[in-house]
Design an enzyme around this catalytic site. Structure first.
Site, PDB file in Angstrom:
ATOM      1  N   THR A 118      36.223  42.430  45.452  1.00  0.00           N
ATOM      2  CA  THR A 118      37.155  41.338  46.099  1.00  0.00           C
ATOM      3  C   THR A 118      37.411  41.265  47.482  1.00  0.00           C
ATOM      4  OG1 THR A 118      38.142  41.000  44.317  1.00  0.00           O
ATOM      5  CG2 THR A 118      39.163  40.361  45.547  1.00  0.00           C
ATOM      6  N   TRP A 160      35.437  48.938  38.945  1.00  0.00           N
ATOM      7  CA  TRP A 160      34.794  47.687  38.632  1.00  0.00           C
ATOM      8  C   TRP A 160      32.893  47.819  39.328  1.00  0.00           C
ATOM      9  CZ3 TRP A 160      39.887  48.444  39.122  1.00  0.00           C
ATOM     10  CH2 TRP A 160      40.654  47.707  39.316  1.00  0.00           C
ATOM     11  N   GLU A 202      36.712  43.204  33.632  1.00  0.00           N
ATOM     12  CA  GLU A 202      36.546  42.372  33.452  1.00  0.00           C
ATOM     13  C   GLU A 202      35.050  41.497  33.009  1.00  0.00           C
ATOM     14  OE1 GLU A 202      37.748  39.988  36.057  1.00  0.00           O
ATOM     15  OE2 GLU A 202      39.766  39.915  36.147  1.00  0.00           O
ATOM     16  N   GLU A 285      46.172  43.808  34.046  1.00  0.00           N
ATOM     17  CA  GLU A 285      46.277  42.886  35.207  1.00  0.00           C
ATOM     18  C   GLU A 285      46.595  42.073  35.049  1.00  0.00           C
ATOM     19  OE1 GLU A 285      42.986  43.711  37.294  1.00  0.00           O
ATOM     20  OE2 GLU A 285      42.809  41.513  38.417  1.00  0.00           O
TER      21      GLU A 285
END
Length: 824
Positions: A118, A160, A202, A285
Site C-alpha cells: 500500500t 501481505w 485479503e 482490519e
C-alpha cells in the site's frame, strides 16, 4: 497564536484503499453531493430520551479480546524509527502506554515480503531460501517498544506478500509455512511471543494449508499461538462449519471491514455461519480513516461491532501515518508523524476514540449483554456496551451519542455482585478540535436510590467506570519544518539489515550491507533478486527520501550493479497513484551494465517517457560509478562519472523527493547519497492566485476585511480582495497577506482537520499563517500550511464561484495548484 473561532467545516473523506486511485475531482464532487443530499434527507431531531441500563455481573456475554491497530499494509510506520527523542518516545507513549493515549491492546504487524503492500514495502527476513536475517526492518523494534510500554499487549503477525522463491511463486505452499516458522523463530530471538498468526491478507484461504500450518506450529513449539482465518471476508465461516479438520485449525474468525469501508461505521455485519462457528469473531482490519475524522466512526464500530455482530476485537488500519505525504492514506491512523527531521506529530481523535475502551477494559474481561444496547432502543441516539473484570471486581460502560441531536439521560444500576459506590465519568467532545476536550475526567457519581444518573450530550463518547489510572497525555509536538539542504548520507551509521535514515522502501528492499567491489564500510544494497509474490500492483524496486518541497537541486550517488540490469537515480519524486507504486510523478537517470543511459519521466498515470538517451563506456558489473541529476527550473541535466551525458527541458514536475532504484529485481549497491541546493527564484511581491482546475482566483468572500472572513474562489475581477502579498517568513516559509484587508491567509484555530475552510485573520506570526509555496510543474505552485501540512484546496474540485477554499491532504489534483500572476 490566537484563540479558536467558528469556521465552516466539511467532513474529510479519505480515499478508499479498494479503489486504485487517489482522490479525484469527480470522486470528491460526488462525495460532497452525496453528503449534501444526506443532510437534506436527514431525519428530524430526536426527542430527548431516558434509558435505564442494568449492569449485571451475572449477564451472559462474550469474552473481550481487545482493541488494536496494524503496522503494515505497507510502510505506514516507516518514519517512526527515525524520529528524534523525546518526540519518538512521546509518540510511542500515545500509542501503547496504558493510561496515556490509545493504550492499544493488540498490535498487528506485517511479515515483510519485499513487496509494496500500500504505502511501501517491508523487508523480508529471508530474501533467499535458507538465509534468515532476524535483524531486518523496524517491526521487531516497534514490537519491542510496544511490549516495553505494555507487557500485556498481544502480538499478531500477518503476511501481505512474500519473496518470489517461495513455492516458485505459490503462497499456499510448504515453503510459506516454513517461512512463517522462521519468522516465529526470529520473534523468539527478539524475546517476543506471537499470540496470533494469520495467512495471506485479503487473498482468501486454502484449507489444507491452514491445517498444515496449525500442525506445524504445534510441532515446532508454538502451539499456544492462535490462528486467525482468513483476514478476508466471512466466506471462511461456511467451510469452518462444514469441515471438522479445518475448524480445528482456525481459532478465530477474522473479517476485514465488516463495519463498512470508508464509512461512518454506523452498523456492522456478520453471517449466520460465522455466529454458528462458536469461535471468537473479529473485525481483524477496519478503519482506513483519517486520524481526526475517523475518530467518530471508530468509536461507533467498537461498540456496535459487538451489538450488531458479536465482535470481540476491533483492529484499526493503520497504526499511524508515519510516512511521506506523496503516498496514499497519508493521514490515516491514530496519529500523524510525517517529519522526523522536525520531530513534529499530531495526535488525532482516533486515539481518544480508542482510549475510551482500552483505558477502561482489558482483554479477558467479559461483555455484559444486559448492559449493552442502543440508547432508547434507537441506534440514532447512540449505543452503550458494558464490561466486567474477572472476579467481578470492576466494571465499565462505554456510551456514544455521536449521531444524537439532543441531550438524553441514562440511569445505571448494578446487579449480580458488581461493585457499587463511586464511579468515575470520562468524556470526549468529538465536535471539538481542541485536544483538551478529549478524555476529560468530568465527574464522579454516587448512586441515588440505587442508580447513577447521567446526562449525555450529543456528539460525545463517555466511559463510566469503577477503575482508576486513566488519563490523556500532555506531551506536545514541535512545529513543522523543512529538511534543509544540503543533505548527505554516507550510510556508515546504517545498521546491517536496517534502512538508511529517512530512506523509505517503495518496492524491493534497500538495506544496510557490507560494501562490495573493493569498497569498505557500509552501503545500501537492493536485496530482492526475484520478483515477489505481490499483494498489489507491482513495480521495479525503488526507495525515496526527502522533502517534497525540494525544487532546484543536484542529487548524486555512487552506484554498483552486481548483476546485469540497470540502476536508477530519481529526482522531483511526487504523487503516487493509489496502490500502484510504478505510477508516480518522477524523473529518473537510468544506467545499464552495457552503458546505455536515459533520462525518463514517469507519471501517476503510469506513463514512462524517454526524454533523452545515449551510451557511455559499458560499466559492466562489480564497478562503482557516480550518477547525478541536476534540476534548474525547466532544465534537467544528467551526469555520469563527472561527465555530462545529456540535458533536456521539461516542466512537468517542479519539486519533489529523491530516490534510488533498479530496473528489475537485481542486486545493486548505492553509496554517498548527496543532495545539494540550486538557486531557485525567491518569491516576493503581490500576486493574484489562480486555481489550475477552475481558472478562478483566491478571494476573500464578499470583499470582506474582518477577522474570520472565509476564503473562496471567484471569477477574476482585479479586486484587492483577490490580490495577495507574498512575504518570506522564517524557515523557508511565506506569509500570504490580503492587499485589501491587510490580514493573513489563515487556518482557523490552527485546526488540523481536513476540510477546514481558510479565512482571513490579523497577522500574528503563528504557524497556521505560514505557507510553504512549492513549484508543482507547468508554472503552478502548491500552498502547504506549516501547522497542518495540508494544502490550500478548492473543495470538491469545484469550478463554481464561491466554492470554499479548504485545507486538504496532498493528492496532486489541479484544484490544489495555483498560478502566481504578478499584479502590475
Amino acid at each position: 497564536m490566537r484563540s479558536q473561532h467558528a469556521v465552516p467545516q466539511l467532513r474529510a473523506v479519505a480515499p478508499p484503499r479498494t479503489l486504485r486511485t487517489l482522490r479525484t475531482p469527480l470522486t470528491v464532487l460526488l462525495v460532497l453531493v452525496m453528503a449534501a443530499f444526506a443532510v437534506l434527507q436527514a431525519p428530524p431531531a430526536h426527542a430527548a430520551v431516558n434509558t435505564a441500563i442494568t449492569v449485571d455481573g451475572n449477564s451472559p456475554g462474550r469474552i473481550f479480546d481487545g482493541v488494536g491497530a496494524i503496522s503494515g499494509g505497507g510502510g505506514n510506520s516507516r518514519l517512526l524509527a527515525d524520529y528524534p527523542e523525546p518526540q519518538r518516545g512521546q509518540i510511542l507513549d500515545y500509542l501503547f502506554k496504558p493510561g496515556y493515549g490509545a493504550a492499544l491492546q493488540i498490535f498487528k504487524v506485517e511479515i515483510g515480503g519485499d513487496t509494496n503492500s500500500t504505502d511501501g514495502a517491508e523487508p523480508s527476513h529471508e530474501h533467499t531460501r535458507g538465509t534468515v536475517d532476524c535483524g531486518t526492518g523496524y517491526e521487531w523494534w516497534l514490537m519491542e517498544q510496544a511490549k516495553a510500554r505494555n507487557p500485556a499487549v498481544k502480538l499478531y503477525g500477518l503476511a501481505w506478500g512474500a519473496p518470489g522463491w517461495i513455492g516458485n511463486g505459490n503462497f499456499w505452499s510448504q515453503d510459506m509455512i516454513d517461512y512463517l516458522i522462521a519468522w516465529m523463530g526470529c520473534a523468539t530471538q527478539h524475546g517476543l511471543k506471537i499470540d496470533y498468526l494469520g495467512g495471506w491478507n485479503e487473498r482468501g484461504y486454502n484449507k489444507a494449508w491452514y491445517e498444515n500450518l496449525h500442525a506445524t506450529l504445534a510441532a515446532k513449539g508454538y502451539g499456544s499461538t492462535k490462528i486467525v482465518g482468513a483476514d478476508s471476508d466471512w466466506s471462511v465461516a461456511g467451510d469452518i462449519r462444514g469441515d471438522a479438520a479445518f475448524a480445528a485449525s482456525v481459532d478465530i474468525v477474522g473479517a476485514h471491514y465488516p463495519c463498512g469501508y470508508m464509512s461512518a461505521m454506523t452498523s456492522c455485519s456478520t453471517t449466520s455461519d460465522a455466529l454458528a462457528t462458536g469461535k471468537q469473531l473479529w473485525a481483524s482490519e477496519n478503519g482506513s480513516e483519517d486520524y481526526n475524522t475517523g475518530g467518530a466512526p471508530i468509536a461507533r464500530a467498537i461498540n456496535r461491532g459487538y451489538l450488531d455482530a458479536k465482535f470481540s476485537a476491533f483492529i484499526n488500519w493503520p497504526l499511524a501515518a508515519a510516512l511521506y505525504q506523496n503516498l496514499p492514506y497519508n493521514t490515516d491512523g491514530m496519529l500523524t508523524a510525517t517529519q522526523p527531521w522536525s520531530g513534529t506529530y499530531s495526535v488525532g481523535k482516533s486515539t481518544w476514540a480508542t482510549a475510551h475502551t482500552t483505558q477502561f477494559t482489558q482483554p479477558g474481561w467479559q461483555y455484559l449483554d444486559s448492559g449493552s444496547g442502543y440508547l432508547g432502543g434507537d441506534r440514532a441516539n447512540g449505543s452503550y456496551v458494558s464490561y466486567k473484570s474477572p472476579g467481578k471486581t470492576a466494571w465499565s460502560t462505554v456510551l456514544e451519542t455521536l449521531d444524537a441531536t439532543a441531550a438524553q439521560t441514562v440511569s445505571l444500576k448494578t446487579a449480580g455482585g458488581l461493585p457499587g459506590g463511586t464511579v468515575h465519568v470520562w468524556s470526549s467532545d468529538f465536535a471539538s478540535g481542541r485536544q483538551s476536550d478529549y478524555l476529560v475526567h468530568t465527574a464522579d457519581l454516587t448512586p441515588v436510590n440505587g442508580a447513577y444518573q447521567l446526562t449525555l450530550q450529543p456528539g460525545r463518547v463517555y466511559s463510566v467506570t469503577t477503575t482508576t489510572g486513566q488519563g490523556a497525555g500532555t506531551a506536545a509536538s514541535p512545529t513543522r519544518g523543512l529538511l534543509a539542504l544540503p543533505y548527505s548520507d554516507d550510510f556508515q551509521s546504517t545498521r546491517k539489515g536496517g534502512e538508511a535514515r529517512y530512506l523509505a522502501d517503495m518496492n524491493g528492499s534497500f538495506e544496510g550491507a557490507a560494501c562490495g567491489a573493493g569498497r569498505t564500510g557500509t552501503c545500501v544494497r537492493q536485496m530482492a533478486t526475484t520478483t515477489p509474490i505481490t499483494w498489489d500492483d507491482g513495480s521495479d524496486p525503488y526507495a525515496t527520501l526527502g522533502d517534497l518541497s525540494w525544487s532546484d537541486y543536484t542529487v548524486s550517488a555512487d552506484a554498483m550493479l552486481e548483476q546485469a540490469g540497470a540502476v536508477q537515480l530519481m529526482g522531483r519524486v511526487g504523487t503516487q497513484k493509489g496502490f500502484a507504486p510504478g505510477s508516480i510523478n518522477a524523473y529518473y537517470l537510468e544506467l545499464t551494465n552495457t552503458g546505455a543511459w536515459s533520462i525518463l519521466r514517469n507519471s501517476a498515470a503510469g506513463a514512462v517517457t524517454t526524454l533523452a538517451s545515449g551510451t557511455v563506456a559499458a560499466p559492466g558489473t562489480g564497478s562503482w560509478h557516480r550518477l547525478a541529476l541536476t534540476f534548474a527550473g525547466r532544465t534537467i541535466t544528467a551526469t555520469i562519472d563527472g561527465t555530462k551525458a545529456g540535458s533536456v527541458t521539461d516542466d512537468s514536475y517542479g519539486s519533489g523527493q529523491v530516490g534510488i532504484g533498479t530496473a528489475g529485481y537485481v542486486a545493486a549497491q548505492f553509496d554517498n547519497l548527496s543532495v545539494t541546493p540550486g538557486s531557485p527564484a525567491a518569491l516576493s511581491g503581490t500576486y493574484t492566485l489562480v486555481n489550475r482546475n477552475s481558472g478562478k482566483a483566491l478571494d476573500a468572500a464578499k470583499q470582506g476585511t474582518a477577522d474570520g472572513t472565509p476564503i473562496i474562489q471567484w471569477t477574476r475581477n482585479g479586486g484587492g480582495n483577490q490580490q495577495w502579498k507574498i512575504t518570506p517568513a522564517p524557515g523557508g516559509y511565506y506569509t500570504v497577506t490580503g492587499v485589501a484587508s491587510g490580514k493573513a491567509l489563515d487556518v482557523p484555530g490552527a485546526a488540523k482537520v481536513a476540510g477546514t475552510q481558510l479565512d482571513l485573520w490579523t497577522s500574528n506570526g503563528g504557524a497556521n499563517q505560514q505557507w510553504l509555496i512549492v513549484p508543482s510543474g507547468g508554472g503552478y505552485y502548491t500552498l502547504e500550511g506549516r501547522d497542518s501540512g495540508q494544502l490550500a484546496d478548492v473543495s470538491g474540485a469545484s469550478t463554481a464561484d464561491e466554492a470554499p477554499v479548504v485545507q486538504w491532504p496532498a493528492n496532486g489534483g489541479g484544484n490544489q495548484q495555483w498560478q502566481l500572476v504578478p499584479v502590475s
